[in-house]
Design a protein around this motif. Sequence first.
Motif, PDB file in Angstrom:
ATOM      1  N   SER A  42      17.427   4.452  61.172  1.00 51.76           N
ATOM      2  CA  SER A  42      16.055   4.374  60.533  1.00 51.76           C
ATOM      3  C   SER A  42      15.879   3.488  59.478  1.00 51.76           C
ATOM      4  CB  SER A  42      15.501   5.708  60.093  1.00 51.76           C
ATOM      5  OG  SER A  42      16.570   6.210  58.968  1.00 51.76           O
ATOM      6  N   ALA A  43      14.612   3.377  59.258  1.00 51.18           N
ATOM      7  CA  ALA A  43      14.416   2.332  58.227  1.00 51.18           C
ATOM      8  C   ALA A  43      15.104   2.634  56.949  1.00 51.18           C
ATOM      9  CB  ALA A  43      12.911   2.338  57.860  1.00 51.18           C
ATOM     10  N   GLU A  44      15.138   4.124  56.658  1.00 52.51           N
ATOM     11  CA  GLU A  44      15.688   4.578  55.326  1.00 52.51           C
ATOM     12  C   GLU A  44      17.328   4.402  55.396  1.00 52.51           C
ATOM     13  OE1 GLU A  44      16.086   8.845  53.094  1.00 52.51           O
ATOM     14  OE2 GLU A  44      15.051   8.754  55.155  1.00 52.51           O
ATOM     15  N   THR A  45      17.820   4.493  56.592  1.00 53.45           N
ATOM     16  CA  THR A  45      19.343   4.349  56.715  1.00 53.45           C
ATOM     17  C   THR A  45      19.505   2.636  56.368  1.00 53.45           C
ATOM     18  OG1 THR A  45      19.552   6.012  58.205  1.00 53.45           O
ATOM     19  CG2 THR A  45      21.219   4.352  58.337  1.00 53.45           C
ATOM     20  N   LEU A  46      19.013   1.894  56.976  1.00 51.95           N
ATOM     21  CA  LEU A  46      19.043   0.402  56.846  1.00 51.95           C
ATOM     22  C   LEU A  46      18.818   0.121  55.421  1.00 51.95           C
ATOM     23  CD1 LEU A  46      17.232  -1.065  60.110  1.00 51.95           C
ATOM     24  CD2 LEU A  46      19.788  -0.987  59.562  1.00 51.95           C
ATOM     25  N   GLU A  47      17.876   0.777  54.619  1.00 49.75           N
ATOM     26  CA  GLU A  47      17.867   0.456  53.306  1.00 49.75           C
ATOM     27  C   GLU A  47      19.048   0.993  52.186  1.00 49.75           C
ATOM     28  OE1 GLU A  47      14.291   2.484  51.877  1.00 49.75           O
ATOM     29  OE2 GLU A  47      12.817   1.243  53.072  1.00 49.75           O
TER      30      GLU A  47
ATOM     31  N   ARG B 277      21.970  -1.574  53.184  1.00 45.24           N
ATOM     32  CA  ARG B 277      21.586  -2.838  52.284  1.00 45.24           C
ATOM     33  C   ARG B 277      21.992  -2.591  50.787  1.00 45.24           C
ATOM     34  NH1 ARG B 277      21.942  -7.658  53.521  1.00 45.24           N
ATOM     35  NH2 ARG B 277      20.532  -7.188  55.265  1.00 45.24           N
TER      36      ARG B 277
END
Length: 243
Positions: free
Chosen positions: A145-150, A153
Amino acid sequence: MTTTNTSPTIILIAGHWLGAWAWDEVLEHLKADHPRAIAMTLPGLDAHDHKRATQTLDAQAEAILGVIAHHGNQPALLVAHSGANAPVSLVLDRHPELVDRVVWVDSGPVATGTVFAPDFPEELKELALPPFDVLAQQASLEGLSAETLERFRARAVPEPGTVLRQPVELSNEARRSVHTTLVCCSIPSAQVLELTQTGHPMFAEVANLEHLRIIDLPTGHWPMWSRPRDLAEVLASEAARSN
């Protein structure tokens, strides 16, 4: 998930840019039935270590052996994700008697002489996590998910150049007799076996393994985030196997 009192300690080791934190979700599912499961951060991937950029594969292998020693020097189940395959291959070569089983997560054992990034410039001390569009060309981001990728990073630690450039030197054929499981995620098992048979450098060493199990867990290259419960169930099952 069920385990027995004779199940080995499970030591979770993540790949490049990652520390013990990468396994948090897996441990949430795993520790209820297997309280001796632990995650470790390899030398070079601790953001608070001011010497981390000079750490080596040898230091990483010794750190893994140190964790095994801390838990009584009893044969452990090593779980190696991605780039953790180099130091874990060294552990298998140096002390195969201390490894009950090794589980390669979207990874596999390396052959002697393997260098992860032989052309990585000597003047560069480390390799930061690349932009995700670049990373996606190297490894599947499916299921993240976008949250996981954030989070990835924000918490990623640059990989030491010394680790990327160091050849893996192996000499003990006993490493090939350790019971081995491949958990195939971004590359299906049928393709892994095909690459093994054709001698592809990524999987050539698989052909030399004496005790091999292969499990498909279809997802991207980071199943500890995309399918943590399913991965935990696989690991608990492998720990319960008696060699």
